[in-house]
Scaffold this active site. Structure first.
Site, PDB file in Angstrom:
ATOM      1  N   GLY A   1       0.791  -1.223   0.000  1.00 53.07           N
ATOM      2  CA  GLY A   1       0.000   0.000   0.000  1.00 53.07           C
ATOM      3  C   GLY A   1       0.821   1.269   0.000  1.00 53.07           C
ATOM      4  CB  CYS A   2      -0.257   4.758   0.627  1.00 48.69           C
ATOM      5  SG  CYS A   2      -1.667   4.828  -0.501  1.00 48.69           S
ATOM      6  CG  ASN A   3       2.441   1.208   4.397  1.00 45.25           C
ATOM      7  OD1 ASN A   3       1.264   1.035   4.127  1.00 45.25           O
ATOM      8  ND2 ASN A   3       3.270   0.204   4.623  1.00 45.25           N
TER       9      ASN A   3
ATOM     10  CG  MET B   1       0.506   8.191   7.129  1.00 42.85           C
ATOM     11  SD  MET B   1       1.171   9.517   6.092  1.00 42.85           S
ATOM     12  CE  MET B   1      -0.320  10.417   5.688  1.00 42.85           C
TER      13      MET B   1
END
Length: 353
Positions: free
Chosen positions: A140-142, A340
């Site tokens: 994901g974005c992290n 995050m």
């Protein structure tokens, strides 16, 4: 703080976006969305434009429904094109060439392929077949900072050898258009983009900041708040974002920063530069409020969000590139990189110029 003199440094950065981009209003018109609630979500997102590859038009001028297979092909085709351009721009910025790359790490969460982007790009770019590689998929974005931890560790153990990380996110390949508020929130947010960063320890060439330390903070009770999983009704993968994500992330931002700075003799006020993932207006506002940051501190984060939307794992590198373009970072300055994502997770890195 006793700095790690031989810590790996960021040697270069490069980014790439699609050739086609759309304003939020253009997207609403393209998909003929008239629901005032959904239009409000798009038009109040703090996003002006995003690079996207939209579904093809049918004979009636309506955007077609893409199968999971078609989306996966888009993930590969668009991802390779953006990844190549980002890598080439990064190496040019670092004063390096493809023949210098000894380690390649590719990050993506918008599709699943085997072999992964690292193998495909080694073939596409002509990188040495002996190049070590790693694919970080589905985090994901992290994930950009999760991967940078591994890249930094590899570079630290091999002074003078260049490591290249490429975040490749063809978010157009992960959209579901079903008219629901759930999917509409996601559809209002993400854009396509790739970002690359070159890392090396040792060497005499001028370089960017040292990567001093990393810290993670996972929030297990919010494990389902951000997901990319299978939608039985649509027969494809689909993003899901809980409405409480901004508040959960914001509430734990201080804890993550405390862990990062623990033992460093640094305080929040010693940090001159903040490079934060462009997760969305509410997420950025929540992080800013909880860390006591000014709008100026997050200017690059909000600028990337405005111009490109949420670019998932590579967003923070787009912000970092804008910080470098300002030429305001000076020797002795400290910075924090923050991403995050699902888990729910906060990742941070401390850097020093």
């Amino acid at each position: 703080m006793q700095e790690r003199v031989h810590a790996p440094r960021i040697r270069g950065v490069g980014t790439a976006v699609p050739t086609t981009s759309y304003s939020q209003r253009e997207l609403l018109d393209e998909f003929k969305i008239t629901d005032p609630r959904i239009r409000s979500v798009f038009l109040n997102s703090a996003i002006e434009r995003r690079g996207l590859s939209l579904p093809p038009l049918d004979a009636d001028g309506i955007r077609q429904t893409e199968s999971q297979g078609a989306l996966l092909r888009k993930h590969v085709t668009n991802g390779l094109a953006m990844g190549r351009r980002a890598a080439e721009a990064c190496l040019a910025d670092a004063g390096a060439t493809l023949s210098d790359v000894r380690y390649l790490c590719c990050v993506s969460s918008t599709g699943f392929i085997t072999p992964g982007f690292s193998a495909l790009l080694i073939k596409e770019l002509g990188i040495s077949v002996h190049c070590s590689r790693l694919d970080v998929v589905g985090m994901g974005c992290n994930a950009g900072l999760n991967a940078l931890t591994a890249v930094s560790g590899w570079a630290a153990s091999r002074p003078g050898e260049l490591a290249l990380m490429i975040c490749i996110e063809a978010c157009s390949a992960a959209y579901v258009f079903d008219g629901t508020m759930r999917s509409s929130v996601v559809n209002s947010l993400f854009g396509d983009g790739a970002a690359a960063v070159a890392v090396m320890s040792g060497g005499d060439a001028p370089a960017g900041p040292r990567l001093l330390r990393f810290a993670s903070c996972i929030i297990p009770e919010a494990v389902d708040a951000m997901r990319y999983d299978w939608d039985d009704d649509q027969g494809k993968f689909s993003f899901y974002l809980d409405q409480d994500v901004p508040y959960v992330v914001g509430a734990h931002a201080g804890l993550a920063l405390e862990k990062l700075l623990d033992g460093s003799q640094l305080r929040r006020t010693d940090i001159s530069h903040w490079v934060i993932h462009s997760g969305g207006k509410k997420v950025v506002d929540s992080v800013r409020a909880n860390l006591g940051l000014s709008r100026h501190d997050v200017r690059h984060t909000t600028g990337v969000l405005r111009d490109h939307g949420n670019l998932s794992s590579g967003s923070f590198l787009f912000s970092y590139q804008r910080l470098l373009a300002e030429r305001r970072a000076e020797p002795g300055d400290y910075g924090v990189l923050m991403t995050m994502g699902p888990g729910s997770t906060i990742e941070m890195a401390l850097v020093a110029w």
